[in-house]
Scaffold this motif. Structure first.
Motif, PDB file in Angstrom:
ATOM      1  N   ALA B 247       0.841  -1.208   0.000  1.00 39.43           N
ATOM      2  CA  ALA B 247       0.000   0.000   0.000  1.00 39.43           C
ATOM      3  C   ALA B 247       0.870   1.249   0.000  1.00 39.43           C
ATOM      4  N   ILE B 248       1.941   1.210   0.797  1.00 37.04           N
ATOM      5  CA  ILE B 248       2.825   2.383   0.839  1.00 37.04           C
ATOM      6  C   ILE B 248       3.458   2.597  -0.534  1.00 37.04           C
ATOM      7  N   TRP B 249       3.814   1.475  -1.174  1.00 36.92           N
ATOM      8  CA  TRP B 249       4.437   1.600  -2.494  1.00 36.92           C
ATOM      9  C   TRP B 249       3.433   2.121  -3.537  1.00 36.92           C
ATOM     10  N   GLY B 250       2.151   1.831  -3.309  1.00 34.49           N
ATOM     11  CA  GLY B 250       1.136   2.360  -4.217  1.00 34.49           C
ATOM     12  C   GLY B 250       0.779   3.799  -3.874  1.00 34.49           C
ATOM     13  N   LEU B 251       0.928   4.131  -2.593  1.00 35.58           N
ATOM     14  CA  LEU B 251       0.548   5.472  -2.134  1.00 35.58           C
ATOM     15  C   LEU B 251       1.368   6.551  -2.834  1.00 35.58           C
ATOM     16  N   VAL B 252       2.650   6.278  -3.021  1.00 33.54           N
ATOM     17  CA  VAL B 252       3.530   7.326  -3.558  1.00 33.54           C
ATOM     18  C   VAL B 252       3.075   7.769  -4.954  1.00 33.54           C
ATOM     19  N   PRO B 253       2.948   6.839  -5.922  1.00 34.81           N
ATOM     20  CA  PRO B 253       2.452   7.298  -7.222  1.00 34.81           C
ATOM     21  C   PRO B 253       1.022   7.820  -7.144  1.00 34.81           C
ATOM     22  N   GLY B 254       0.226   7.286  -6.204  1.00 29.86           N
ATOM     23  CA  GLY B 254      -1.140   7.777  -6.038  1.00 29.86           C
ATOM     24  C   GLY B 254      -1.141   9.237  -5.626  1.00 29.86           C
ATOM     25  N   LEU B 255      -0.307   9.566  -4.635  1.00 33.01           N
ATOM     26  CA  LEU B 255      -0.205  10.948  -4.181  1.00 33.01           C
ATOM     27  C   LEU B 255       0.291  11.844  -5.307  1.00 33.01           C
ATOM     28  N   LEU B 256       1.310  11.351  -6.016  1.00 31.52           N
ATOM     29  CA  LEU B 256       1.877  12.171  -7.090  1.00 31.52           C
ATOM     30  C   LEU B 256       0.826  12.438  -8.158  1.00 31.52           C
ATOM     31  N   ASN B 350     -14.876  13.681 -14.766  1.00 27.15           N
ATOM     32  CA  ASN B 350     -15.602  14.953 -14.778  1.00 27.15           C
ATOM     33  C   ASN B 350     -16.922  14.821 -14.052  1.00 27.15           C
ATOM     34  N   ALA B 351     -17.634  13.731 -14.368  1.00 27.55           N
ATOM     35  CA  ALA B 351     -18.918  13.519 -13.725  1.00 27.55           C
ATOM     36  C   ALA B 351     -18.726  13.270 -12.233  1.00 27.55           C
ATOM     37  N   ALA B 352     -17.630  12.604 -11.886  1.00 25.16           N
ATOM     38  CA  ALA B 352     -17.377  12.339 -10.477  1.00 25.16           C
ATOM     39  C   ALA B 352     -17.194  13.650  -9.723  1.00 25.16           C
ATOM     40  N   ARG B 353     -16.460  14.566 -10.336  1.00 22.65           N
ATOM     41  CA  ARG B 353     -16.228  15.862  -9.709  1.00 22.65           C
ATOM     42  C   ARG B 353     -17.535  16.628  -9.591  1.00 22.65           C
ATOM     43  N   TYR B 354     -18.286  16.561 -10.679  1.00 18.63           N
ATOM     44  CA  TYR B 354     -19.585  17.217 -10.719  1.00 18.63           C
ATOM     45  C   TYR B 354     -20.475  16.677  -9.607  1.00 18.63           C
ATOM     46  N   ALA B 355     -20.380  15.357  -9.363  1.00 20.48           N
ATOM     47  CA  ALA B 355     -21.227  14.744  -8.353  1.00 20.48           C
ATOM     48  C   ALA B 355     -20.646  14.911  -6.949  1.00 20.48           C
ATOM     49  N   GLY B 356     -19.620  15.731  -6.818  1.00 19.81           N
ATOM     50  CA  GLY B 356     -19.113  16.044  -5.492  1.00 19.81           C
ATOM     51  C   GLY B 356     -18.148  15.034  -4.929  1.00 19.81           C
ATOM     52  N   MET B 357     -17.664  14.123  -5.762  1.00 26.30           N
ATOM     53  CA  MET B 357     -16.720  13.140  -5.247  1.00 26.30           C
ATOM     54  C   MET B 357     -15.328  13.753  -5.194  1.00 26.30           C
ATOM     55  N   ASN B 358     -14.545  13.275  -4.228  1.00 21.34           N
ATOM     56  CA  ASN B 358     -13.190  13.778  -4.068  1.00 21.34           C
ATOM     57  C   ASN B 358     -12.261  12.922  -4.921  1.00 21.34           C
ATOM     58  N   ILE B 359     -11.894  13.462  -6.067  1.00 20.11           N
ATOM     59  CA  ILE B 359     -11.143  12.663  -7.029  1.00 20.11           C
ATOM     60  C   ILE B 359      -9.767  12.295  -6.488  1.00 20.11           C
ATOM     61  N   ALA B 360      -9.109  13.273  -5.901  1.00 21.58           N
ATOM     62  CA  ALA B 360      -7.765  13.004  -5.384  1.00 21.58           C
ATOM     63  C   ALA B 360      -7.807  11.875  -4.360  1.00 21.58           C
ATOM     64  N   PHE B 361      -8.770  11.967  -3.440  1.00 24.77           N
ATOM     65  CA  PHE B 361      -8.869  10.939  -2.411  1.00 24.77           C
ATOM     66  C   PHE B 361      -9.095   9.567  -3.032  1.00 24.77           C
ATOM     67  N   ASN B 362      -9.974   9.509  -4.007  1.00 26.99           N
ATOM     68  CA  ASN B 362     -10.283   8.210  -4.611  1.00 26.99           C
ATOM     69  C   ASN B 362      -9.101   7.632  -5.371  1.00 26.99           C
ATOM     70  N   ILE B 363      -8.346   8.492  -6.022  1.00 24.71           N
ATOM     71  CA  ILE B 363      -7.160   8.005  -6.722  1.00 24.71           C
ATOM     72  C   ILE B 363      -6.159   7.432  -5.718  1.00 24.71           C
ATOM     73  N   ILE B 364      -5.980   8.175  -4.622  1.00 23.53           N
ATOM     74  CA  ILE B 364      -5.033   7.704  -3.610  1.00 23.53           C
ATOM     75  C   ILE B 364      -5.522   6.397  -3.005  1.00 23.53           C
ATOM     76  N   LEU B 365      -6.815   6.360  -2.694  1.00 21.58           N
ATOM     77  CA  LEU B 365      -7.378   5.143  -2.104  1.00 21.58           C
ATOM     78  C   LEU B 365      -7.193   3.951  -3.047  1.00 21.58           C
ATOM     79  N   ALA B 366      -7.500   4.176  -4.316  1.00 16.89           N
ATOM     80  CA  ALA B 366      -7.409   3.070  -5.278  1.00 16.89           C
ATOM     81  C   ALA B 366      -5.967   2.596  -5.419  1.00 16.89           C
ATOM     82  N   MET B 367      -5.030   3.547  -5.465  1.00 14.48           N
ATOM     83  CA  MET B 367      -3.630   3.139  -5.610  1.00 14.48           C
ATOM     84  C   MET B 367      -3.150   2.391  -4.370  1.00 14.48           C
ATOM     85  N   CYS B 368      -3.585   2.844  -3.205  1.00 12.97           N
ATOM     86  CA  CYS B 368      -3.186   2.155  -1.975  1.00 12.97           C
ATOM     87  C   CYS B 368      -3.758   0.748  -1.947  1.00 12.97           C
TER      88      CYS B 368
END
Lengths: 519, 482, 370
Positions: B247-256, B350-368
């Motif tokens: 997870a830590i190894w996935g977190l780094v590219p996720g954060l970036l 785009n739709a995710a952002r429109y629907a109020g989802m936190n894209i950055a968080f989801n990307i990080i979560l998915a990468m982790c």
């Protein structure tokens, strides 16, 4: 004289759908033949058959008395048939001449591109048909209207004499539409024949020599502009009487719902897009924002709905400061947003209708219990809204991508308006839709206003702004140049303001006639 | 390439009603199945053409060809070309030839003509004298694939005999191939889930291999450095350490990606290199067992995933953990609101952002999560099979799993099936190598071909003339009448 | 991409034992550079010999490590030996390639069920798996190459290589050929399999100095300190190039890189600059890296093929036994390659000295380690 083109009993089936049902059509020499129909009526399928992209299951295509088979666009070109698609097929980083030559290159000595020769031919063609284009300009630098001319020149360059224009006005400004009509006329006068696909009634009446109306894959009638009216064409298209005027009562503005103060917003290229805008929208009124597209409306909507942050100024919704707040916070204050680009922002096309209905409230009851999504609840609610908003879909499990544009928009409207709405931000709510859908969506917007919501309506269709708005703000180069009472505004007056005329020196119009129904 | 692959990876939700379960199942698997079939066919050609005996016979036959033989050979090629053309586009050829007006049965003609063409070509080749060559080639291919099957699933006769004898050891040996296939499948399932989860969020996690290495490092460390724990504590702890490391190894590219928009493909690849070099250094230094060899110490017995049968059967608990994790990922993706967000971000940010989802968080979560799954793949190998860590512990599960996720269409069930398939292939490859003396590389070739065909489904659709589902604008023309 | 990403760590692991070079076919065993009459006999066999029934060698099976059968290094050399056994004894030779750690056990298991008379495992990475299998199957004969066990396992022939003996000869020749009076060496990592080469090389040079009253210096290794020049890895040809340039700048004109493919970078640097020669390790680089033919003075050989044949022969003779077997000059398991194109630059006197030195090393009068 035989028609230049004749379609006989063309039938095309797709799994579960009869897209074209024994369609017959003739196109005479020097004729503008308008093909009118709602989205999904089968116009595009028919034209794609004619252009060799689909094979008909049954039927014949006869060009100048000779039956032919068209297996590919190159077969079509060989038969003199050319098509301008709704979405242009141009390479932005190439010049006009290069784009025109693409696929049909003029060569010198057998190997080298003859750019000069091609440019000369393009100049000759532009002169002949009144299509002003600089062959050496890069396509990316050209306005949409000119790009369309390039597409037409491409066809002329290939010696097409049967031209098909698919929804050519959808992307144009009113001025560009007028120019296009002139070009069309000059083409026909000089021996070309033209099929013009559209769902805009006014355009048909203004340009066509003959009109064929399609509905549900069938030809429902053929007529000429002289013999028909907008209302009867609309009825033919839709299959019932359609009211083209929006019936609404006088507004009863209440408290201020949305207030913008000295808002300044940058666009993606960091140019000022919204420049010192101050506006108020009150409960129970529709504020229309008129303007030629690209004058800051998009950014204005994005900043109000939380999709973009302002550089300065403030936004208040119902007294809450929401400057730079997240879309979720703004939505939860009771803001509904019908986005400008429904496929980009408003829908997840690969998702079923039901999930799209749940897109804004998936995280709270009844759609979610804790972290678990309740599919049953979503489907039940979706089924209810599909019924209520008359979304035409085989089931709530159908992917949104499979719906027609109008029904996609209705999914969005159903989702946004089914919530308790304090402020409705509707951006280009009827773009690309057919009369029936437009009528329905207009009714819904007015209904929301009457229920006490504040409505901010952004549209580049002046007719729409005039029909719906109680007050009209005109945007020009990022600034609100005037806010006028819709009662007194006329199309001409607004058009001048939109084009940058100084409101102080522009004569205000006479009081306008309008239908008013007091309820 | 990333985007085009992604578009294919996540199939559009097909319409639920109006289609039977079987139809939907067929639609879901036809492309992977045909891709696999084609890969095996191409693999067969390679096997045949790399067989010494076949080549010898081919050279021999060719040298003895006389004039008539050459004429027949040319005819064969003509039949092949003509037949192929006809079976591909019969309706066009028929209509050009003006045989018929209505070509509704063209598909039938296509199938029939394809069969006839193949038959005619084989017949002609036999007539010319290529019979022995074909026979040798057939033998080479069937013995290779036969060994592959036997080595991966076992010999049915042996299984029956063992079961009827009731001898525990014989039964064990009879089921040994299947057990090995399951053992080999387990890391594939974990790593495939990792890549699939990334795909669902629109992320191309090329870094599964590196995350896997880190997961193996952390879990082996917890496995040997901590002693005296009961297994019920030690095993989850070691697995958890593996997941955390990944997870830590996935977190780094996720954060970036989430914070500065750096493309995850680049960064996960770079993280791979860091992981490889880091594990080399650790195994040569701090984590080296006493002595000269760069291998970690053995993990404590309490950290070993229990093996469920006596030696030499290596089948261990990890397989069931993998199935459990796959079920969890399915629930997570399709039943929880977190998964809904991740899928939305993947399908339309785009739709995710429109629907109020936190894209950055989801990307990080998915990468982790993706990293954690890959880390579990590494932990599974270390805790379940090897009990120690050497540098050569993965032959590239992290990379193979990209193919696997594609094949499984990024669905947990698909990934499990594809993982079983890959594990079976890998495991059977050993027997194929021993018995038929075909290099195990052919398995890699087949896997590579599967990736290629899945990444370019147009090839498969063209070969088998499959209409793309959803093609031909499915519109619902019902007008607006009330 | 896949190939390189996977093989890098694998290769590194493999090369830790200071092996692995590059290209080609060791198939035809090169003519021993310094023929000896010494009988091929294990130098020491402390382990209890397994009972050796009338031997037959019908099937020889090799499990490779992750380098693969065509790694142009250990696996390939060992396979050449297995093929020679097949030819000589009319046996069947089989191999299984390991692609990762989990395959070791699996491949050995596969062979355990295949009636192999000898299972050859290549490299220390197979150490754990070979040990486990050997202990579980005491009647199966194993040979592990470049690794051994302490305490020994009765049915495992653990083959190690006295590379210092070969390197000693190379050092002697290098010192004779050097015009600058300086020769160089460097290693991958400071571990015994690597430093054995460097020690032998240094001792060979010293022996030359002593015998010929010369003062050739060794750069890059000092047995007194137990330290020298190391790249820290077994992959970077760039590091090899840099090392080569540094050593040449310091005046070395014969260089022996002991770091697998890293040495290719050194070779490239020498070829570019000229005026220096290279000594290969493990296999004959004249054949395995023919692009550097013109600068390869000789190579220090580890004859894994010879070891495999020797073990097979021991089975056939009924003399197979477990324990540590050291390949030496005496049994032809190590040595140096011919001088090939550079034969002319090696003084005849040196060539004449070599048989005597070899004899001295074999009978112990010359020490290859301090």
């Amino acid at each position: 004289m035989a028609p230049v083109l004749e379609l006989r009993n063309i039938t095309k089936r797709f799994p579960g759908v009869l897209a074209n049902d024994r369609i017959s059509l003739t196109l005479e020499q020097n004729e503008i033949h308008a093909l009118l129909g709602e989205n999904g009526a089968g116009k595009s399928t028919l034209m794609n058959i004619l252009y060799g992209l689909y094979q008909p299951d049954e039927g014949e295509i006869i060009v100048r008395g000779r039956p032919i088979k068209i297996h590919s666009p190159s077969d079509a070109i060989r038969a003199g048939i050319g098509m301008v698609h709704q979405h242009f097929m141009l390479v932005p980083v190439l010049t006009v001449a290069e784009n025109v030559m693409l696929g049909d290159e003029m060569l010198t000595a057998g190997v080298f591109l003859d750019r000069r020769g091609a440019a000369q031919r393009i100049r000759d063609l532009s002169k002949q048909y009144g299509l002003e284009v600089d062959p050496d300009a890069y396509v990316k630098d050209l306005p949409v209207g000119v790009q369309q001319r390039v597409e037409i020149i491409k066809l002329l360059f290939r010696n097409a004499d049967i031209l098909i224009l698919d929804e050519p006005t959808a992307v144009l400004t009113p001025q560009e539409v007028n120019d296009l009509f002139k070009v069309i006329r000059s083409l026909v006068d000089q021996g070309k024949s033209l099929i013009f696909i559209t769902h805009k009634l006014k355009e048909v009446l203004a340009t066509a020599d003959r009109i064929t109306v399609l509905r549900a894959g069938r030809v429902v009638g053929s007529t000429t502009p002289a013999q028909t009216t907008e209302a009867s064409l609309a009825a033919m298209m839709v299959g019932r009487e359609v009211s083209l005027e929006v019936e609404k009562a006088r507004a009863k503005p209440g408290e201020v719902v949305l207030s913008l103060e000295h808002l300044e917003v940058l666009d993606d290229r960091l140019n000022v897009a919204v420049d010192d805008v101050t506006l108020e929208v009150r409960a129970g009124e529709i504020l229309g924002v008129a303007g030629v597209q690209g004058n800051g409306q998009t950014e204005l909507v994005e900043v109000i709905t939380g999709l973009r942050r302002p550089v300065s100024g403030s936004i208040h919704i119902l007294g809450h400061d929401v400057t730079g707040a997240s879309p979720r916070r703004i939505t939860e204050l009771g803001v509904a947003h019908v986005p400008e680009d429904r496929q980009r922002d408003g829908l997840v096309l690969s998702y079923p209708v039901a999930d799209n209905i749940a897109l804004q409230e998936y995280y709270k009851p009844p759609f979610a219990k804790g972290v678990v999504i309740d599919e049953q609840a979503i489907q039940k609610e979706a089924a209810r809204l599909v019924q209520q908003f008359d979304v035409r879909t085989p089931s709530v499990q159908t992917p949104a991508a499979a719906l027609s544009g109008g029904n996609q928009q209705k999914v969005i409207v159903a989702r946004e308006l089914s919530r308790p709405v304090k402020l409705l931000v509707a951006s280009q709510p009827t773009r690309g839709l057919d009369v029936g859908s437009i009528e329905y969506i207009h009714q819904q917007i007015v209904r929301k206003r009457d229920e006490g919501a504040a409505v901010l309506l952004i549209s580049s269709e002046l007719d729409e702004i005039l029909a719906l708005s109680d007050r009209i703000a005109v945007m020009y180069r990022g600034r609100v140049v005037a806010v006028v009472d819709a009662e007194t505004a006329t199309k001409e007056y607004l058009g001048l303001l939109m084009a940058g005329a100084d409101p102080a020196t522009t004569p205000a119009p006479e009081r306008r006639q309008r239908v008013e129904v007091v309820t | 390439m990333a985007e085009s692959v992604l578009r294919e990876v996540i199939p559009p939700v097909t319409e639920a009603r109006h289609r039977s379960l079987w139809q939907r199942a067929w639609e879901a698997i036809q492309l992977p199945a045909l891709a696999l079939l084609t890969a095996f066919l191409v693999g067969g050609f390679i096997i045949a053409l790399s067989d010494f005996k076949v080549l010898e016979a081919l050279a021999d036959t060719t040298s003895r060809l006389n004039a008539i033989g050459y004429i027949l050979l040319v005819m064969t090629v003509a039949v092949l070309v003509g037949g192929t053309a006809f079976s591909r586009r019969p309706e066009i050829i028929l209509s050009r030839l003006r045989f018929v007006g209505n070509v509704g049965q063209a598909r039938w003609f296509g199938v029939v003509s394809a069969v006839l063409t193949i038959g005619a070509v084989i017949g002609l080749l036999v007539v010319i004298g290529f019979g022995p060559v074909l026979w040798l080639a057939w033998n080479a291919v069937t013995s290779a694939y036969g060994a592959l099957l036997e080595g991966s699933l076992g010999n049915p006769l042996q299984i029956v005999a063992a079961l009827s004898s009731g001898d525990a050891r014989a039964i064990g040996l009879a089921f040994y191939p299947i057990s090995e296939s399951l053992v080999a499948s387990t890391p594939y399932i974990f790593a495939g889930l990792a890549v699939a989860l990334g795909f669902r969020c629109g992320l191309f996690n090329i870094g599964a291999e590196g995350q896997l290495f880190i997961g193996a490092l952390t879990s082996v460390f917890v496995g040997y450095a901590i002693t005296g724990l009961p297994a019920v504590v030690h095993i989850p702890l070691a697995l958890g350490a593996g997941a955390l490391g990944g997870a830590i190894w996935g977190l780094v590219p996720g954060l970036l990606k989430a914070r500065v928009g750096a493309h995850e493909v680049i960064n996960t690849i770079m993280m791979n290199y860091i992981a490889f070099r880091l594990s080399e250094w650790l195994l040569n230094g701090p984590m080296k067992r006493p002595g000269a060899v760069p291998v970690s110490p053995f993990i404590a017995e309490s950290a070993q995933l229990p093996r469920l049968f006596p030696d030499p059967i290596r089948f261990h608990l990890g397989f069931f953990i993998a199935l459990g994790v796959a079920a969890f990922i399915w629930w997570f993706l399709f039943k929880s609101r977190w998964g809904f967000e991740i899928r939305t971000v993947g399908a339309n940010p785009n739709a995710a952002r429109y629907a109020g989802m936190n894209i950055a968080f989801n990307i990080i979560l998915a990468m982790c999560m993706s990293g954690a799954l890959a880390g579990l793949a590494g932990a599974n190998e270390v805790l379940g099979v090897n009990y120690n860590l050497a540098n050569a512990f993965s032959s590239g599960y992290g990379f193979d799993s990209i193919a696997l996720a594609l094949l499984g269409r990024s669905h947990p069930l698909g990934v499990v099936l594809a993982g079983l398939l890959f594990g079976t292939l890998r495991s059977g490859g050993t027997r194929m190598q021993n018995v038929a003396q075909i290099p195990i590389d052919i398995i890699i070739v087949i896997q590579a071909l599967v990736i290629a065909f899945m990444a370019a489904p147009a090839i498969i659709r063209a070969i088998y003339r499959i209409v793309k589902p959803g093609e031909g604008e499915v519109v619902f023309t019902r007008g607006w009448g009330r | 991409m896949r190939k390189s990403l996977i093989t890098l760590p694998a290769l590194a692991a493999l090369l830790l034992a200071a092996c692995g070079t590059t290209p080609p076919t060791p198939a035809a065993p090169t003519q021993p550079p310094a023929p000896t009459e010494a009988p091929a006999a294990p130098t020491e066999a402390p382990a209890a010999p397994t009972e050796a029934p009338a031997g037959k060698i019908g099937k020889i099976c090799q499990v490779t490590d992750v380098g693969g059968i065509d790694d142009k290094s250990f696996n390939q050399t060992a396979w050449a030996g297995a093929q020679q056994v097949a030819k000589e004894f009319g046996a069947e030779a089989r191999y299984l390639e390991s692609q990762q750690q989990t395959d070791y056990e699996k491949n050995i298991n596969e062979f355990l069920a295949s009636n192999c008379d000898l299972i050859v495992t290549v490299g220390f990475l197979l150490g754990d798996a070979t040990k486990a299998a050997a202990e579980a199957n005491p009647n199966q004969k194993f040979q592990i190459l470049d690794f051994t066990y302490d305490p020994p396992i009765p049915n495992v022939w653990g083959q190690v290589y006295a590379t210092d003996q070969g390197a000693f000869l190379a050092g002697y020749v290098a010192a004779a050929v050097s015009k600058t009076g300086k020769v160089g060496t460097f290693g991958g990592i400071n571990i015994p399999p690597v430093t054995d080469f460097m020690i032998g090389f240094e001792q060979g040079v010293k022996y030359y100095n002593q015998k010929n009253n010369a003062n050739v210096q060794v750069l890059g290794w000092d047995s007194a300190k137990g330290d020298g020049l190391f790249t820290g890895n077994f992959e970077s040809t760039d590091d090899g190039r840099r090392m080569g340039e540094t050593l040449m700048d310091e005046g070395a004109d014969v260089i022996m890189p002991v770091a697998g493919p890293v040495g290719l970078g050194t070779a490239a640097a020498i070829l570019e600059r000229g005026g220096a020669y290279l000594i290969g390790v493990d296999s004959d680089w004249y054949e395995s890296a023919p692009e550097y033919k013109s600068i390869v003075l000789t190579s220090v050989l580890k004859r894994l093929d010879v070891s495999v044949v020797e073990a097979a022969r021991a089975i056939a003779d009924g003399t197979f036994s477990g324990g540590t077997k050291v390949a030496t000059l005496a049994n032809n398991g190590v040595g140096i390659a011919p001088f090939h194109d550079l034969d002319a630059i090696v003084p005849q006197k040196v060539k004449d000295d070599l048989p005597g030195i070899i004899q001295g090393i074999i009978d112990g009068t010359i020490k290859t380690k301090p």
